[in-house]
Write an enzyme that holds these catalytic residues in place. Structure first.
Site, mmCIF file in Angstrom:
data_model
loop_
_atom_site.group_PDB
_atom_site.id
_atom_site.type_symbol
_atom_site.label_atom_id
_atom_site.label_comp_id
_atom_site.label_asym_id
_atom_site.label_seq_id
_atom_site.Cartn_x
_atom_site.Cartn_y
_atom_site.Cartn_z
ATOM 1 N N GLY A 3 0.754 -1.172 -0.124
ATOM 2 C CA GLY A 3 -0.193 -0.128 0.321
ATOM 3 C C GLY A 3 0.643 0.793 0.197
ATOM 4 O O GLY A 3 1.117 1.792 -0.974
ATOM 5 N N ALA A 4 1.341 1.701 0.639
ATOM 6 C CA ALA A 4 2.611 2.267 1.643
ATOM 7 C C ALA A 4 3.902 2.723 2.409
ATOM 8 O O ALA A 4 3.108 1.555 3.297
ATOM 9 C CB ALA A 4 1.194 3.632 1.340
ATOM 10 N N GLU B 65 6.307 3.804 5.074
ATOM 11 C CA GLU B 65 7.120 4.761 5.763
ATOM 12 C C GLU B 65 8.408 5.425 5.716
ATOM 13 O O GLU B 65 9.197 5.960 6.383
ATOM 14 C CB GLU B 65 6.599 5.378 7.188
ATOM 15 C CG GLU B 65 7.015 4.444 8.181
ATOM 16 C CD GLU B 65 6.491 3.061 7.992
ATOM 17 O OE1 GLU B 65 5.620 2.761 7.251
ATOM 18 O OE2 GLU B 65 6.426 2.256 9.213
ATOM 19 N N ASN B 66 9.449 4.614 4.477
ATOM 20 C CA ASN B 66 11.324 5.023 5.340
ATOM 21 C C ASN B 66 11.348 6.531 5.087
ATOM 22 O O ASN B 66 10.294 7.556 4.513
ATOM 23 C CB ASN B 66 11.712 4.923 3.753
ATOM 24 C CG ASN B 66 10.695 2.941 3.084
ATOM 25 O OD1 ASN B 66 10.690 2.797 3.842
ATOM 26 N ND2 ASN B 66 9.946 3.857 1.513
ATOM 27 N N HIS C 193 -1.238 8.709 7.286
ATOM 28 C CA HIS C 193 -0.816 8.116 7.751
ATOM 29 C C HIS C 193 1.157 7.624 8.123
ATOM 30 O O HIS C 193 1.405 7.783 8.506
ATOM 31 C CB HIS C 193 -1.452 6.984 7.530
ATOM 32 C CG HIS C 193 -0.841 4.959 8.299
ATOM 33 N ND1 HIS C 193 -1.670 4.842 8.789
ATOM 34 C CD2 HIS C 193 -0.086 4.537 7.916
ATOM 35 C CE1 HIS C 193 -1.174 3.878 9.423
ATOM 36 N NE2 HIS C 193 -0.067 3.359 9.133
ATOM 37 N N GLU C 194 1.915 8.058 6.041
ATOM 38 C CA GLU C 194 3.010 7.579 5.503
ATOM 39 C C GLU C 194 3.412 8.738 7.186
ATOM 40 O O GLU C 194 4.329 8.504 7.235
ATOM 41 C CB GLU C 194 3.118 6.585 4.906
ATOM 42 C CG GLU C 194 2.392 6.132 4.206
ATOM 43 C CD GLU C 194 2.221 4.601 4.903
ATOM 44 O OE1 GLU C 194 3.585 4.781 5.723
ATOM 45 O OE2 GLU C 194 1.179 3.905 4.637
ATOM 46 N N GLU D 192 1.485 1.067 14.150
ATOM 47 C CA GLU D 192 0.674 0.266 13.373
ATOM 48 C C GLU D 192 -1.349 1.402 14.293
ATOM 49 O O GLU D 192 -1.627 2.419 13.702
ATOM 50 C CB GLU D 192 0.495 -0.223 12.575
ATOM 51 C CG GLU D 192 1.432 -1.161 11.215
ATOM 52 C CD GLU D 192 1.608 0.137 10.968
ATOM 53 O OE1 GLU D 192 1.067 0.889 10.445
ATOM 54 O OE2 GLU D 192 3.196 0.476 10.405
#
Ligand code: SER
Ligand code: ZN
Length: 576
Positions: A305-306, A308-309, A341-342, A364
């Site tokens: 989905g995505a 968060e690096n 969110h990210e 999360e």
């Protein structure tokens, strides 16, 4: 106006509604679908238990990575500063690795010979490392163009990209691939300039330039310590939409959203969402962005989905691109939510991360809660809450009632990727929401502030979050942590009666947590219930006192009437 007393105690058990046991639907954009894991029998992975957690024997202080990206193969060199946890100890150093070809290993500049290390399909063990601080240099060869697992370094539509959460970094180089190993990274990337004009990694760009043979290089440095699951690299033919955000302390942050050239016009809403998220986190939690650059890359092949690096979020294109001709309101809302969110993970996940993967909900559950609050503040709180509760009932309740039922903090796993579940994410977010219900917005904010004060730069547990919320508010949360350790949806039954003569409204609560696989006997949960009364015209009625679990408590504070109170349902049946 009548004054009502509330009497709260308990009643009978409630029979579970079997119709609620529907099949699990993975309904969260950021939750990847469970992967089919193919392992040969010899390599069969072991079950890992929360109770077996041990501190690492070695910490990594700094990591310098060099990537020579090629179309046949990629060479990855790492130089790691290693510190033993206990000075003087020289126990073997076990590194994780998968699908790697080892080219060389050096300790303090000396090439290791065969007997100095042990190489298996999943591990490289340095048998007797030096007893103090040392440098470890490892060179591996990998084949991103053949990597179809979408973990580690792979190619998507001609571009290189990475996905390291949960355990993908071990497909890039040998490493202690666990989130409590937090190190500072530099990353040098070399590649063909015409095929890969854009070379991205985490942090700030330190240097770039041309090399012989049509190649070029970049050097990135991330000043924040991070676990390897937050490492990212992207290389390819991409264009960016550029913008700027000025943080509340005056830092100028360059914002870039990278896509193939033809998609750049479709990134306007994503950029709006990013700036809204940055502002919201400052306003609501006092959390400011901490680097001069924030990149988002949209790629077509992306499982998670995505992701968060640190400063280089990677997204599945469908969660970034939208145009009025083709996108629905729901698509726009999903982009706002997931970009938020990210971005929010920068603090809840990156600055403070998880000690081990059993703590996944620490980042999360909390970050879903934060994105829910963000979407509520940007749109309609009521509509958002109805949709979140529907999603919970449609997808999480059935999981909690079926063979996959597991606690928010699972007790064991075989392949971590299968635990990115609606329970860890959505039920975890509801657990966080209960802290807010119990403490109010201000108390919750005090808890968050203490959490960051205590744990910035650390890898911690769900219990640490609990302790910060409790200590910041001097609160008694009884057995609240059962929400993390006990699976199953508690069933609460409420009956009410009104005594017109005594002007007393009585509520009786009972709760039952049904058995789930591995947990046949359940303890009662701590369930906060917000309660208010409405009169016949629908207006809030003032409440004066509550008789709760055998004790009479005043609700109104001073001369101000109160219109709601929080009841703490903690037992199967409360005593009268
Ligand atoms: N860590 C990622 C996310 O939830 C995985 O999907 O944002
Ligand atoms: Zn997340």
């Amino acid at each position: 106006m009548h004054v009502y007393d509330l009497i709260v105690h308990s009643l009978t058990y409630f029979q579970r509604d079997k119709q609620d046991r529907r099949r699990l639907i993975c309904a969260v954009a950021t939750e990847p679908l469970p992967k089919q894991v193919e392992e040969s029998k010899m390599d069969a992975p072991k079950e890992i238990f929360l109770k077996d957690y041990k501190l690492p024997d070695y910490y990594f202080d700094s990591v310098d990575l060099t990537f020579l990206l090629g179309d046949e193969k990629t060479i990855v060199s790492s130089k790691i500063t290693v510190l033993p946890r206990v000075e003087g100890s020289s126990s073997p150093l076990v590194l994780d690795g998968a699908d790697l070809k080892l080219l060389s290993v050096k300790v303090n500049g000396e090439e290791l010979k065969n007997g100095d290390y042990h190489l298996e399909s999943r591990h490289l063990t340095i048998l007797s490392p030096p007893s103090g601080k040392f440098t470890l240099e490892i060179v591996t060869e990998i084949y991103p163009q053949k990597n179809t697992s979408l973990e580690g370094l792979y190619k998507s539509s001609g571009n290189f990209c990475t996905q390291c959460e949960a355990e993908g970094f071990r497909k890039i180089t040998y490493y202690q691939d666990r989130p409590d190993i937090m190190a500072k990274y530099t990353v040098r990337i070399e590649a063909d300039k015409s095929l890969y004009p854009v070379l991205l990694s985490n942090g700030n760009l330190l240097e770039q330039g041309d090399l012989e043979g049509g190649k070029h290089y970049v050097l990135w440095e991330d000043p924040f310590k991070k676990p390897c699951y937050l490492f990212a690299l992207v290389a390819g033919q991409l264009e960016s939409r550029d913008d700027m955000f000025v943080t509340r302390s005056g830092r100028n942050v360059s914002l870039r959203i990278w896509t193939p050239a033809q998609d750049v016009p479709k990134t306007a809403h994503a950029m709006y969402s990013l700036k809204a998220a940055m502002k919201w986190d400052e306003d609501v939690f006092g959390l400011e962005y901490d680097l001069d650059l924030f990149n988002i890359v949209a790629v077509p092949d992306f499982d998670m989905g995505a992701m968060e690096n640190k400063s280089l979020n990677i997204f599945n294109s469908k969660l970034v691109l939208a145009s009025p001709e083709t996108a629905s309101d729901a698509d726009y809302a999903a982009i706002l939510r997931v970009i938020g969110h990210e971005y929010f993970h920068n603090w809840t996940g990156n600055r403070v991360t998880c000690r081990d993967w059993f703590q996944l909900s620490l980042k999360e559950g909390l970050t879903v809660f934060r994105d829910q609050e963000f979407s509520s503040d940007m749109g309609s709180r009521t509509v958002k809450r109805i949709s979140d509760v529907s999603r919970l009932r449609i997808s999480q309740f059935p999981q909690d009632a079926g063979p996959m039922a597991h606690p928010v903090q699972p007790h064991s796993y075989i392949k971590m990727d299968n635990f990115y579940t609606v329970t860890v994410y959505q039920k975890g977010a509801e657990a966080v929401r209960m802290y807010k219900t119990l403490l109010g917005s201000q108390g919750f904010r005090k808890g968050m502030d203490l959490y960051f004060k205590r744990h910035d730069g650390q890898a911690v547990t769900c219990e640490d979050f609990f302790a910060a919320m409790r200590d910041a508010n001097d609160a008694d949360f009884a057995n609240f942590l059962q929400w993390y350790s006990q699976a199953g949806t508690p069933l609460v039954k409420v009956t009410s009666s009104y005594d017109a003569e005594a002007h007393t409204f009585t509520l009786k609560f009972s709760q039952e947590v049904p058995p789930t696989p591995g947990q046949p006997v359940k303890e009662p949960m701590f369930i906060p219930v917000v309660l208010g009364l409405l009169d016949t015209s629908g207006k809030d009625m003032p409440l004066s006192s509550v008789y709760h679990d055998g004790a009479l408590k005043s609700i109104a504070s001073g001369s101000q009437p109160a219109y709601s109170t929080i009841l703490r349902v903690t037992k199967v049946r409360a005593h009268r």
